[in-house]
Design an enzyme around this catalytic site. Sequence first.
Site, PDB file in Angstrom:
ATOM      1  N   GLY A  12     -19.142  41.347 -49.366  1.00 20.63           N
ATOM      2  CA  GLY A  12     -18.766  42.766 -49.378  1.00 20.63           C
ATOM      3  C   GLY A  12     -17.809  43.097 -50.505  1.00 20.63           C
ATOM      4  N   ARG A  34     -24.022  35.232 -44.044  1.00 18.97           N
ATOM      5  CA  ARG A  34     -25.122  35.179 -43.073  1.00 18.97           C
ATOM      6  C   ARG A  34     -26.452  35.161 -43.796  1.00 18.97           C
ATOM      7  NH1 ARG A  34     -25.111  41.072 -40.140  1.00 18.97           N
ATOM      8  NH2 ARG A  34     -24.738  42.293 -42.027  1.00 18.97           N
ATOM      9  N   GLN A  82     -19.362  45.409 -39.229  1.00 22.74           N
ATOM     10  CA  GLN A  82     -20.233  46.550 -39.491  1.00 22.74           C
ATOM     11  C   GLN A  82     -19.222  47.628 -39.898  1.00 22.74           C
ATOM     12  OE1 GLN A  82     -21.771  49.464 -40.308  1.00 22.74           O
ATOM     13  NE2 GLN A  82     -21.288  50.172 -38.254  1.00 22.74           N
ATOM     14  N   SER A  83     -19.155  47.964 -41.178  1.00 25.26           N
ATOM     15  CA  SER A  83     -18.002  48.701 -41.700  1.00 25.26           C
ATOM     16  C   SER A  83     -18.258  50.183 -41.962  1.00 25.26           C
ATOM     17  CB  SER A  83     -17.526  48.044 -42.997  1.00 25.26           C
ATOM     18  OG  SER A  83     -18.492  48.253 -44.014  1.00 25.26           O
ATOM     19  N   SER A 124      -8.023  49.052 -39.722  1.00 22.27           N
ATOM     20  CA  SER A 124      -8.423  50.226 -40.507  1.00 22.27           C
ATOM     21  C   SER A 124      -7.669  51.492 -40.112  1.00 22.27           C
ATOM     22  CB  SER A 124      -9.921  50.443 -40.287  1.00 22.27           C
ATOM     23  OG  SER A 124     -10.300  51.731 -40.686  1.00 22.27           O
ATOM     24  N   GLU A 126      -9.034  54.125 -39.769  1.00 21.64           N
ATOM     25  CA  GLU A 126      -9.907  54.849 -38.822  1.00 21.64           C
ATOM     26  C   GLU A 126      -9.394  54.729 -37.395  1.00 21.64           C
ATOM     27  OE1 GLU A 126     -12.821  56.782 -39.209  1.00 21.64           O
ATOM     28  OE2 GLU A 126     -12.300  56.777 -41.327  1.00 21.64           O
ATOM     29  N   TYR A 148     -16.968  52.853 -34.475  1.00 20.59           N
ATOM     30  CA  TYR A 148     -16.324  51.922 -35.426  1.00 20.59           C
ATOM     31  C   TYR A 148     -14.817  51.887 -35.190  1.00 20.59           C
ATOM     32  CZ  TYR A 148     -14.314  50.390 -39.916  1.00 20.59           C
ATOM     33  OH  TYR A 148     -13.574  49.760 -40.888  1.00 20.59           O
ATOM     34  N   ASN A 177      -8.572  53.925 -46.718  1.00 25.08           N
ATOM     35  CA  ASN A 177      -9.805  53.786 -47.509  1.00 25.08           C
ATOM     36  C   ASN A 177      -9.500  53.225 -48.897  1.00 25.08           C
ATOM     37  OD1 ASN A 177     -10.145  55.907 -45.480  1.00 25.08           O
ATOM     38  ND2 ASN A 177     -12.204  56.119 -46.317  1.00 25.08           N
ATOM     39  N   ARG A 183     -18.069  49.317 -54.121  1.00 21.39           N
ATOM     40  CA  ARG A 183     -18.130  49.961 -52.814  1.00 21.39           C
ATOM     41  C   ARG A 183     -19.596  50.166 -52.425  1.00 21.39           C
ATOM     42  NH1 ARG A 183     -15.760  50.888 -47.908  1.00 21.39           N
ATOM     43  NH2 ARG A 183     -14.594  52.842 -47.856  1.00 21.39           N
ATOM     44  N   ARG A 216      -8.855  62.193 -47.369  1.00 22.05           N
ATOM     45  CA  ARG A 216      -8.664  60.752 -47.289  1.00 22.05           C
ATOM     46  C   ARG A 216      -7.577  60.302 -48.259  1.00 22.05           C
ATOM     47  NH1 ARG A 216     -11.063  61.408 -43.444  1.00 22.05           N
ATOM     48  NH2 ARG A 216     -12.804  60.311 -42.506  1.00 22.05           N
ATOM     49  N   ARG A 277     -20.625  64.480 -39.233  1.00 17.49           N
ATOM     50  CA  ARG A 277     -20.527  63.484 -38.151  1.00 17.49           C
ATOM     51  C   ARG A 277     -20.298  64.118 -36.789  1.00 17.49           C
ATOM     52  NH1 ARG A 277     -17.215  58.994 -41.759  1.00 17.49           N
ATOM     53  NH2 ARG A 277     -19.030  58.615 -43.089  1.00 17.49           N
TER      54      ARG A 277
HETATM   55  P1  NDP Z   1     -18.349  45.766 -46.680  1.00 16.36           P
HETATM   56  O1  NDP Z   1     -19.227  46.591 -45.819  1.00 16.36           O
HETATM   57  O2  NDP Z   1     -18.478  45.884 -48.176  1.00 16.36           O
HETATM   58  O3  NDP Z   1     -18.541  44.212 -46.311  1.00 16.36           O
HETATM   59  C1  NDP Z   1     -18.737  43.807 -45.002  1.00 16.36           C
HETATM   60  C2  NDP Z   1     -19.049  42.331 -44.988  1.00 16.36           C
HETATM   61  O4  NDP Z   1     -19.213  41.906 -43.629  1.00 16.36           O
HETATM   62  C3  NDP Z   1     -20.312  41.922 -45.728  1.00 16.36           C
HETATM   63  O5  NDP Z   1     -20.072  40.716 -46.440  1.00 16.36           O
HETATM   64  C4  NDP Z   1     -21.297  41.662 -44.595  1.00 16.36           C
HETATM   65  O6  NDP Z   1     -22.290  40.735 -44.914  1.00 16.36           O
HETATM   66  C5  NDP Z   1     -20.366  41.071 -43.566  1.00 16.36           C
HETATM   67  N1  NDP Z   1     -20.891  41.087 -42.199  1.00 16.36           N
HETATM   68  C6  NDP Z   1     -21.282  42.145 -41.468  1.00 16.36           C
HETATM   69  N2  NDP Z   1     -21.685  41.766 -40.249  1.00 16.36           N
HETATM   70  C7  NDP Z   1     -21.527  40.408 -40.195  1.00 16.36           C
HETATM   71  C8  NDP Z   1     -21.762  39.435 -39.213  1.00 16.36           C
HETATM   72  N3  NDP Z   1     -22.249  39.757 -38.007  1.00 16.36           N
HETATM   73  N4  NDP Z   1     -21.488  38.138 -39.499  1.00 16.36           N
HETATM   74  C9  NDP Z   1     -20.999  37.796 -40.713  1.00 16.36           C
HETATM   75  N5  NDP Z   1     -20.779  38.674 -41.708  1.00 16.36           N
HETATM   76  C10 NDP Z   1     -21.035  39.979 -41.445  1.00 16.36           C
HETATM   77  O7  NDP Z   1     -16.827  46.073 -46.242  1.00 16.36           O
HETATM   78  P2  NDP Z   1     -15.497  46.134 -47.128  1.00 16.36           P
HETATM   79  O8  NDP Z   1     -15.465  44.965 -48.029  1.00 16.36           O
HETATM   80  O9  NDP Z   1     -15.338  47.508 -47.681  1.00 16.36           O
HETATM   81  O10 NDP Z   1     -14.386  45.992 -46.004  1.00 16.36           O
HETATM   82  C11 NDP Z   1     -13.911  44.719 -45.572  1.00 16.36           C
HETATM   83  C12 NDP Z   1     -13.305  44.856 -44.190  1.00 16.36           C
HETATM   84  O11 NDP Z   1     -12.230  45.790 -44.219  1.00 16.36           O
HETATM   85  C13 NDP Z   1     -14.257  45.362 -43.115  1.00 16.36           C
HETATM   86  O12 NDP Z   1     -13.910  44.736 -41.907  1.00 16.36           O
HETATM   87  C14 NDP Z   1     -13.946  46.854 -43.044  1.00 16.36           C
HETATM   88  O13 NDP Z   1     -14.291  47.389 -41.799  1.00 16.36           O
HETATM   89  C15 NDP Z   1     -12.449  46.819 -43.263  1.00 16.36           C
HETATM   90  N6  NDP Z   1     -11.862  48.018 -43.836  1.00 16.36           N
HETATM   91  C16 NDP Z   1     -12.371  48.534 -45.002  1.00 16.36           C
HETATM   92  C17 NDP Z   1     -11.809  49.647 -45.549  1.00 16.36           C
HETATM   93  C18 NDP Z   1     -12.331  50.201 -46.835  1.00 16.36           C
HETATM   94  O14 NDP Z   1     -11.951  51.331 -47.177  1.00 16.36           O
HETATM   95  N7  NDP Z   1     -13.144  49.488 -47.575  1.00 16.36           N
HETATM   96  C19 NDP Z   1     -10.667  50.340 -44.912  1.00 16.36           C
HETATM   97  C20 NDP Z   1     -10.146  49.630 -43.740  1.00 16.36           C
HETATM   98  C21 NDP Z   1     -10.747  48.535 -43.226  1.00 16.36           C
HETATM   99  P3  NDP Z   1     -23.766  41.148 -45.461  1.00 16.36           P
HETATM  100  O15 NDP Z   1     -23.613  41.231 -46.953  1.00 16.36           O
HETATM  101  O16 NDP Z   1     -24.598  40.041 -44.984  1.00 16.36           O
HETATM  102  O17 NDP Z   1     -24.100  42.489 -44.857  1.00 16.36           O
HETATM  103  P1  GDP Z   2     -14.805  56.579 -43.800  1.00 17.47           P
HETATM  104  O1  GDP Z   2     -13.495  57.271 -43.980  1.00 17.47           O
HETATM  105  O2  GDP Z   2     -14.675  55.116 -43.547  1.00 17.47           O
HETATM  106  O3  GDP Z   2     -15.702  57.231 -42.816  1.00 17.47           O
HETATM  107  O4  GDP Z   2     -15.491  56.624 -45.261  1.00 17.47           O
HETATM  108  P2  GDP Z   2     -16.709  57.480 -45.848  1.00 17.47           P
HETATM  109  O5  GDP Z   2     -16.634  57.339 -47.325  1.00 17.47           O
HETATM  110  O6  GDP Z   2     -18.003  57.120 -45.198  1.00 17.47           O
HETATM  111  O7  GDP Z   2     -16.374  58.982 -45.418  1.00 17.47           O
HETATM  112  C1  GDP Z   2     -15.186  59.630 -45.831  1.00 17.47           C
HETATM  113  C2  GDP Z   2     -15.264  61.105 -45.482  1.00 17.47           C
HETATM  114  O8  GDP Z   2     -16.273  61.731 -46.284  1.00 17.47           O
HETATM  115  C3  GDP Z   2     -15.615  61.424 -44.014  1.00 17.47           C
HETATM  116  O9  GDP Z   2     -14.756  62.431 -43.577  1.00 17.47           O
HETATM  117  C4  GDP Z   2     -17.042  61.966 -44.104  1.00 17.47           C
HETATM  118  O10 GDP Z   2     -17.358  62.927 -43.094  1.00 17.47           O
HETATM  119  C5  GDP Z   2     -16.992  62.640 -45.467  1.00 17.47           C
HETATM  120  N1  GDP Z   2     -18.323  62.872 -46.047  1.00 17.47           N
HETATM  121  C6  GDP Z   2     -18.824  64.076 -46.422  1.00 17.47           C
HETATM  122  N2  GDP Z   2     -20.085  63.939 -46.863  1.00 17.47           N
HETATM  123  C7  GDP Z   2     -20.391  62.614 -46.764  1.00 17.47           C
HETATM  124  C8  GDP Z   2     -21.558  61.856 -47.071  1.00 17.47           C
HETATM  125  O11 GDP Z   2     -22.583  62.366 -47.516  1.00 17.47           O
HETATM  126  N3  GDP Z   2     -21.496  60.508 -46.833  1.00 17.47           N
HETATM  127  C9  GDP Z   2     -20.366  59.920 -46.355  1.00 17.47           C
HETATM  128  N4  GDP Z   2     -20.358  58.605 -46.166  1.00 17.47           N
HETATM  129  N5  GDP Z   2     -19.253  60.616 -46.027  1.00 17.47           N
HETATM  130  C10 GDP Z   2     -19.267  61.939 -46.234  1.00 17.47           C
END
Ligand code: NDP
Ligand code: GDP
Length: 321
Positions: A12, A34, A82-83, A124, A126, A148, A177, A183, A216, A277
């Site tokens: 990720g 995985r 599941q992010s 998070s 969230e 989530y 975020n 991303r 955000r 949403r």
């Molecule tokens: P990503 O969605 O980019 O990455 C998620 C990762 O989790 C991927 O490597 C995915 O693997 C793996 N994964 C998902 N399900 C499983 C599973 N069942 N077993 C093993 N691996 C799994 O997320 P980010 O890098 O953006 O975020 C990292 C963490 O931080 C997450 O927990 C997210 O919820 C949290 N977070 C992120 C924020 C953000 O703004 N980015 C803010 C706050 C918290 P695969 O490639 O196989 O799908």
């Molecule tokens: P989140 O804060 O983890 O839900 O990150 P996202 O980037 O998915 O969403 C941030 C904000 O953007 C939320 O308030 C969404 O409702 C808003 N948003 C508006 N339009 C969109 C869209 O088309 N896709 C996504 N992902 N978010 C959207």
Amino acid sequence: MTKRALITGITGQDGSYLAELLLSKGYKVFGLRRRTSVPILENIEHLMNDIEFIDGDLLDMGSLINAVRISNPDEVYNLAAQSFVATSWIQPVATGQATGIGVTNMLEAVRLTKPDARFYQASSSEMFGKVVETPQKETTPFYPRSPYGVAKVYGHWITVNYRESYDMYACSGILFNHESPRRGIEFVTRKVTDAVARIKLGLQNELRLGNLDAKRDWGFAGDYVKAMWLMLQQDKADDFVISTGETHTIEELVEIAFSHVGLNWRDYVVVDQKFVRPAEVELLLGDCSKAKEELGWELEVGFEQLVKMMVDSDLAKLKSK
Ligand code: NDP
Ligand code: GDP
């Protein structure tokens, strides 16, 4: 002695930046990966020779125990989840399993196999959801607004509970975020910057979005992984908010991204109810003074710089295809 780290979620966004950071500090890095029918390696292709991969899944505790045994880590970073918030309404059970119970699986694997390893949980903003105070800090009560967010609250408290029950060094980083050219394409920042690049290159002619008024607190992922590492270097485990202390609307994001390539967003953006949403998080704004004071954490990349960096990266990616 070379330090050893196990990262879940290595493929990720954050996993890739954290791996780079730890490798630069001389760590031996293991990544839980995985099995997928087609390898998802875009973010870590450049690190393939530097990371040791271990097959496993957060839902399969045996595979996690195996991963901890093989890696024998000093530090475990649990980033897998599941992010994506929107998907969590479509797959609430799977989200609860990976994003919630998956944390317990990982904590159990560490407790049973290497209890002195230091553990980081990716909590998070969230979890603050329908915020009860602004800005949000470590003591702000949680009010999650999506499956989530609910699962992350569970993951957060089970981490605190393992710290208190077993005296494990277990921390939660409550990260607001954070974004980057790596991303996921479905998140609003990257969806916007990719669309701007496509529109600029004549590959797309509109961008459909949901709520443009949500606010955000967006930072750069490269800065945020440094905070994760710092949290595991302290004398005592604790939880920290990591944020920029600035908040911006989706409309401001769109404005900056389009004007960076000389376009007016109003000519291209269409509001589509499909992306609105069932329950929204209207406002996030973090207070990270505790992290600044206790960890000495500083952010380097500001919001505008971040958006421009992402647009430039998407333009370059599309041009090279
Ligand atoms: P990503 O969605 O980019 O990455 C998620 C990762 O989790 C991927 O490597 C995915 O693997 C793996 N994964 C998902 N399900 C499983 C599973 N069942 N077993 C093993 N691996 C799994 O997320 P980010 O890098 O953006 O975020 C990292 C963490 O931080 C997450 O927990 C997210 O919820 C949290 N977070 C992120 C924020 C953000 O703004 N980015 C803010 C706050 C918290 P695969 O490639 O196989 O799908
Ligand atoms: P989140 O804060 O983890 O839900 O990150 P996202 O980037 O998915 O969403 C941030 C904000 O953007 C939320 O308030 C969404 O409702 C808003 N948003 C508006 N339009 C969109 C869209 O088309 N896709 C996504 N992902 N978010 C959207």
